[in-house]
Design a protein around this motif. Structure first.
Motif, PDB file in Angstrom:
ATOM      1  N   HIS A 299      45.562  47.930  45.939  1.00  0.00           N
ATOM      2  CA  HIS A 299      45.380  46.781  45.951  1.00  0.00           C
ATOM      3  C   HIS A 299      46.663  46.865  43.350  1.00  0.00           C
ATOM      4  O   HIS A 299      45.719  47.810  43.438  1.00  0.00           O
ATOM      5  CB  HIS A 299      43.811  46.222  45.582  1.00  0.00           C
TER       6      HIS A 299
ATOM      7  N   ALA B 227      37.921  49.156  44.570  1.00  0.00           N
ATOM      8  CA  ALA B 227      39.788  48.127  45.148  1.00  0.00           C
ATOM      9  C   ALA B 227      39.241  47.645  43.433  1.00  0.00           C
ATOM     10  O   ALA B 227      38.635  46.882  43.663  1.00  0.00           O
ATOM     11  CB  ALA B 227      39.994  47.449  45.980  1.00  0.00           C
TER      12      ALA B 227
ATOM     13  N   SER C 275      40.264  44.340  41.176  1.00  0.00           N
ATOM     14  CA  SER C 275      40.465  43.029  41.775  1.00  0.00           C
ATOM     15  C   SER C 275      40.372  41.876  40.389  1.00  0.00           C
ATOM     16  O   SER C 275      39.802  42.615  39.717  1.00  0.00           O
ATOM     17  CB  SER C 275      38.926  42.123  42.562  1.00  0.00           C
TER      18      SER C 275
END
Length: 335
Positions: free
Chosen positions: A38, A70, A72
């Motif tokens: 990501h 992850a 973001s």
């Protein structure tokens, strides 16, 4: 690894590494666990601790955290193994005292700690549209990347911001009602629903009088509440359940002809979805085409879908990937 090459986590004899879409090893299997990339970073575990690597396999964050999540919006939520002292402050309430608990942190893409939160928070969510939901006491707040409480307390239940609004629910047990707040804290859609979901493609699933339907940003039903369960719209289609079976509908409420009924139904990504009928798991096309999964395969998460063109599947104790045509990119038997 070539710049721009998409990598997928794969395992071999209990160790994890990364393959390309053609099944070629690009980062050899040496990790205890590995997730998808990501924002150019992937969570991996070594020695019982977690960190992040880049697409070349170089450590961006050495494996030193109890857990990491992850990235973001350029920030990753992590939990240190231990943290000894911090002055907690939220919603204007400073609580200076030594602590002996883990404090959630957020890292930037270079692995630098840019935000450390008080351990008194019972739950912390990821950043979406510049705000993260945190649970403090019995209430939910939204903070910005400077840890300022920009919204709240909003309710006894909250979800991520999506399309500039966030689901908020409040009320006594057995009489909770849900609506949506905007980023100024104002009520955008009144708390009149029994439950709700985040907005996706301008529609949100809500529950009213025991059934689910979809509303627009004005709070008006676009698809009447007649379903026992619904999933968010993706690529113009949503999975809905009529109490017995799942099928797909478009934004007018019409069923995807020739597809269904299903026992389970996942999200459309790249014009295909994973769904299960009496014959087993199928790859469903937006044109209603059906392709059987390889024998014995099940999706790890059908709602994740064919991200970057591949779906993660499992068989026995192995994990692999299949393509939209039903062939293997990585056979779980290789694990």
């Amino acid at each position: 690894v070539r710049e721009g090459l998409t990598l997928f986590p794969a395992s071999d004899h209990g160790r994890w590494g990364y393959i390309s879409a053609d099944g070629t090893w690009r980062l050899p299997p040496r990790y205890e666990a590995a997730d998808r990339f990501h924002q150019g970073r992937a969570r991996v575990r070594m020695g019982g601790k977690e960190g992040f690597i880049d697409g070349q396999g170089q450590w961006i964050v050495a494996p030193k955290y109890f857990e990491v999540h992850a990235y973001s919006e350029g920030l990753a939520r992590v939990m240190p193994v231990w943290h000894n002292s911090f002055v907690a402050q939220i919603a204007g309430d400073a609580i200076p005292r030594p602590i002996n608990k883990r404090s959630p942190e957020f890292l930037d893409l270079q692995g630098k700690v840019v935000l450390r939160l008080p351990p008194e928070l019972s739950e912390v969510m990821d950043f979406h549209e510049g705000k993260a939901a945190v649970h403090y006491g019995s209430q939910w707040y939204f903070i910005d990347s400077s840890s300022h409480a920009v919204l709240g307390p909003v309710s006894t239940s909250a979800a991520d911001f999506s399309e500039k609004v966030a689901l908020c629910c409040a009320g006594p047990s057995g009489a909770v009602k849900c609506g949506y707040a905007d980023d100024s804290g104002s009520v955008a859609i009144a708390m009149m629903f029994d439950d709700g979901q985040a907005f996706s493609e301008s529609l949100a699933g809500v529950k009213s009088d025991g059934f689910w339907g979809f509303i627009d940003h004005q709070g008006q039903f676009v698809i009447r509440a007649t379903y026992s369960a619904v999933k968010p719209f993706s690529e113009g289609l949503a999975a809905v359940e009529d109490g017995v079976h799942w099928f797909y509908i478009d934004k007018t409420g019409h069923r995807l002809a020739g597809a269904g009924p299903f026992d389970q139904a996942g999200r459309f990504v790249n014009h295909v979805a994973a769904a299960k009928n009496v014959s087993g798991w199928q790859i469903v096309g937006a044109n209603s085409s059906l392709i059987h999964f390889p024998a014995g395969e099940t999706p790890v998460n059908p709602d994740e879908g064919f991200v970057d063109g591949l779906l993660q599947v499992q068989k026995g104790g192995g994990v692999g990937f299949i393509k939209p045509d039903g062939t293997y990119a990585w056979d779980p038997g290789s694990s």
